[in-house]
Design a protein around this motif. Structure first.
Motif, short mmCIF file in Angstrom:
data_model
loop_
_atom_site.label_atom_id
_atom_site.label_comp_id
_atom_site.label_asym_id
_atom_site.label_seq_id
_atom_site.Cartn_x
_atom_site.Cartn_y
_atom_site.Cartn_z
N LEU A 1 33.04 44.80 40.38
CA LEU A 1 33.44 44.75 38.98
C LEU A 1 32.85 45.95 38.26
O LEU A 1 31.64 46.21 38.33
N GLU A 2 33.70 46.68 37.54
CA GLU A 2 33.26 47.82 36.76
C GLU A 2 33.78 47.67 35.33
O GLU A 2 34.81 47.03 35.10
N GLU A 3 33.07 48.27 34.40
CA GLU A 3 33.44 48.16 32.99
C GLU A 3 33.94 49.50 32.48
O GLU A 3 33.30 50.56 32.71
N SER A 4 35.09 49.49 31.81
CA SER A 4 35.64 50.69 31.21
C SER A 4 36.28 50.34 29.87
O SER A 4 37.17 49.48 29.82
N ASN A 5 35.76 50.93 28.80
CA ASN A 5 36.28 50.65 27.45
C ASN A 5 36.25 49.16 27.13
O ASN A 5 37.23 48.60 26.62
N ASN A 6 35.13 48.51 27.47
CA ASN A 6 34.93 47.08 27.23
C ASN A 6 35.92 46.20 27.98
O ASN A 6 36.16 45.05 27.60
N SER B 1 38.06 45.43 41.83
CA SER B 1 38.75 46.03 42.97
C SER B 1 37.91 45.84 44.23
O SER B 1 36.68 45.69 44.15
N VAL B 2 38.57 45.83 45.37
CA VAL B 2 37.88 45.74 46.65
C VAL B 2 37.55 47.15 47.11
O VAL B 2 38.43 48.02 47.17
N ALA C 1 33.62 36.04 35.13
CA ALA C 1 33.11 37.39 35.38
C ALA C 1 34.22 38.32 35.85
O ALA C 1 34.37 39.45 35.35
N ILE C 2 35.04 37.86 36.79
CA ILE C 2 36.10 38.69 37.37
C ILE C 2 37.16 39.05 36.35
O ILE C 2 37.69 40.16 36.33
N VAL D 1 28.76 43.04 41.83
CA VAL D 1 29.48 42.27 42.84
C VAL D 1 29.38 40.81 42.43
O VAL D 1 28.26 40.28 42.34
N PRO D 2 30.49 40.12 42.12
CA PRO D 2 30.41 38.73 41.68
C PRO D 2 30.10 37.80 42.85
O PRO D 2 29.98 38.22 43.99
N GLY D 3 30.01 36.52 42.52
CA GLY D 3 29.73 35.51 43.55
C GLY D 3 28.37 34.89 43.34
O GLY D 3 27.36 35.43 43.82
N ILE D 4 28.33 33.76 42.64
CA ILE D 4 27.04 33.14 42.30
C ILE D 4 26.47 32.34 43.45
O ILE D 4 25.38 31.78 43.33
#
Length: 324
Positions: free
Chosen positions: A7-12, A17-18, A47-48, A61-64
C-alpha cells in the motif's frame, strides 16, 4: 526477494499493488517467518481501500494476522522450523503485515502453533476467531451461562460474528443471530443459530430500557446497534463489545447498568497478553468443526484488492483466507 501486497499513498489516496520487494525492506524484527496464510479482516479491508485512518506508516504491507514457519530467529522462544501465529500488535498498521510471502516480527508477538492445528486452520480462525473466543471467555468470566437464556450475536455474517455463532453453539448456548443479510439465514442456522433476526428491527431509535430478551451478547457492530442491544439484556447479563462496523459513537443511558446490573465488557484482541492468547488458542483448536478451514474462501494477493472492496460492501460472508 519476496512478493507482497504493498500500500502506497499518493495525494491522500491509497494505492494497492502486488510487488516484488527486497528482503531488507522488511520491518525489523528478531524472527523471519515464511507466511503460509494471512486473512482478510475488516480492518485490512479499510486499509487496502483507504477507508479510515488505519495505516500509520507508508508504504505498508497490510494483513493484521498471519501463520507460517520460522525461517530464522534471534529470539530465545522460537527457532527455525517452528510454526507460529501472529495477530494484532499493530502489524498491518504500524509494522508490515502478513499479506506477503515473508514477514518479520518481534518474537514476543508470536504465539506457538497449538499441537493439533496447522497454518491454514489457524488463519481460518485468525484475528476474527481469536476475538470471538476472547468475547466468549469474557462472558463466561462475567457469570453468563447457557441456563440464563439466549445470546445475541450482531454482525453475524461477518468474520467475528460467524465464528462467534459457532463457538457459542458449541459451548451449549442458544444463539440468536442479528444480520442485515437475511439471504444467509440458512447458513447462519447451519453454523448453530436457532433464530435469525433482521437488522431492520433495530432501525428506530433505541429505548432506554426495552423488554429483556438475551442473557448476553457478542457485539461486533457498535453504534446504534449496541445501544439497542444493551436495552434488551436481561438482569445481570453482559455484552462483549468487540467491533465498530456500525460506528464508534454510543448514545445510550445508564439505565441498563444501574437498573439491571448489565455489564459492558470491552474486548481488545490487538494487545491481549501472550498468556491470554495461548489460553484462547488452546480452546479454539478443539472448539470448531474438523473441516472448518475447508469452508473458507482462499484468495491470492492480487484477488485481495477486489475482495477488500467486496467485504466493505457487504458482499462477503464468513472468513476469507489469503495465500501469498
Amino acid at each position: 526477494m519476496f512478493t507482497a501486497l504493498l500500500l502506497e499513498e499518493s495525494n491522500n489516496t491509497t494505492q494497492a499493488s502486488v510487488q516484488r520487494l527486497y528482503q531488507d525492506s522488511l520491518t525489523s524484527g528478531e524472527v523471519l517467518v515464511k507466511v503460509d496464510y494471512s486473512s482478510l479482516n475488516y480492518k485490512d479491508a479499510m486499509a487496502i481501500t483507504g477507508t479510515g485512518k488505519i495505516v500509520r506508516q507508508w508504504p505498508m504491507v497490510p494483513g493484521i494476522d498471519f501463520a507460517g514457519t520460522v525461517l530464522t530467529s534471534e529470539h530465545s522462544k522460537h527457532k527455525a522450523g517452528d510454526q507460529v501465529i501472529l495477530t494484532g500488535w499493530g502489524v498491518g498498521e504500524k509494522y508490515w503485515g502478513g499479506m506477503a510471502e515473508k514477514a518479520a516480527a518481534k518474537g514476543d508477538w508470536l504465539t506457538p502453533m497449538p499441537c493439533a492445528m496447522n497454518t491454514k486452520r489457524a488463519m481460518a480462525i485468525g484475528t476474527a476467531g481469536l476475538t470471538a473466543m476472547l468475547s466468549l471467555m469474557a462472558l463466561e468470566r462475567s457469570g453468563v451461562t447457557p441456563a440464563q437464556g439466549p445470546i445475541l450475536v450482531t454482525g453475524a455474517t461477518g468474520g467475528v460474528g460467524s465464528v462467534a455463532v459457532r463457538l457459542l453453539a458449541n459451548a451449549g448456548f442458544e444463539v440468536h443471530a442479528l444480520t442485515g443479510r437475511l439471504q444467509h439465514s440458512d447458513w447462519l442456522r447451519a453454523l448453530g443459530a436457532t433464530e435469525v433476526i433482521p437488522r431492520s428491527e433495530f432501525d428506530k431509535e433505541p429505548a432506554a430500557l426495552a423488554s429483556q430478551k438475551w442473557a448476553g451478547a457478542i457485539d461486533a457492530v457498535g453504534g446504534h446497534t449496541l445501544a439497542w442491544v444493551l436495552s434488551q439484556i436481561k438482569m445481570n447479563g453482559a455484552v462483549a463489545a468487540c467491533g465498530l462496523a456500525g460506528g464508534m459513537a454510543l448514545n445510550t443511558t445508564v439505565m441498563p447498568f444501574i437498573l439491571r446490573g448489565v455489564q459492558l465488557l470491552g474486548i481488545d484482541s490487538v494487545y491481549a497478553s501472550p498468556a491470554t492468547r495461548v489460553a484462547a488458542w488452546q480452546r479454539l483448536q478443539n472448539s470448531l468443526p474438523l473441516d472448518f478451514e475447508d469452508q473458507t474462501e482462499v484468495y491470492t494477493l492480487a484477488q485481495t484488492i477486489t475482495a477488500a472492496h467486496d467485504l466493505l460492501a457487504g458482499k462477503l460472508k464468513g472468513r476469507v483466507l489469503i495465500k501469498p
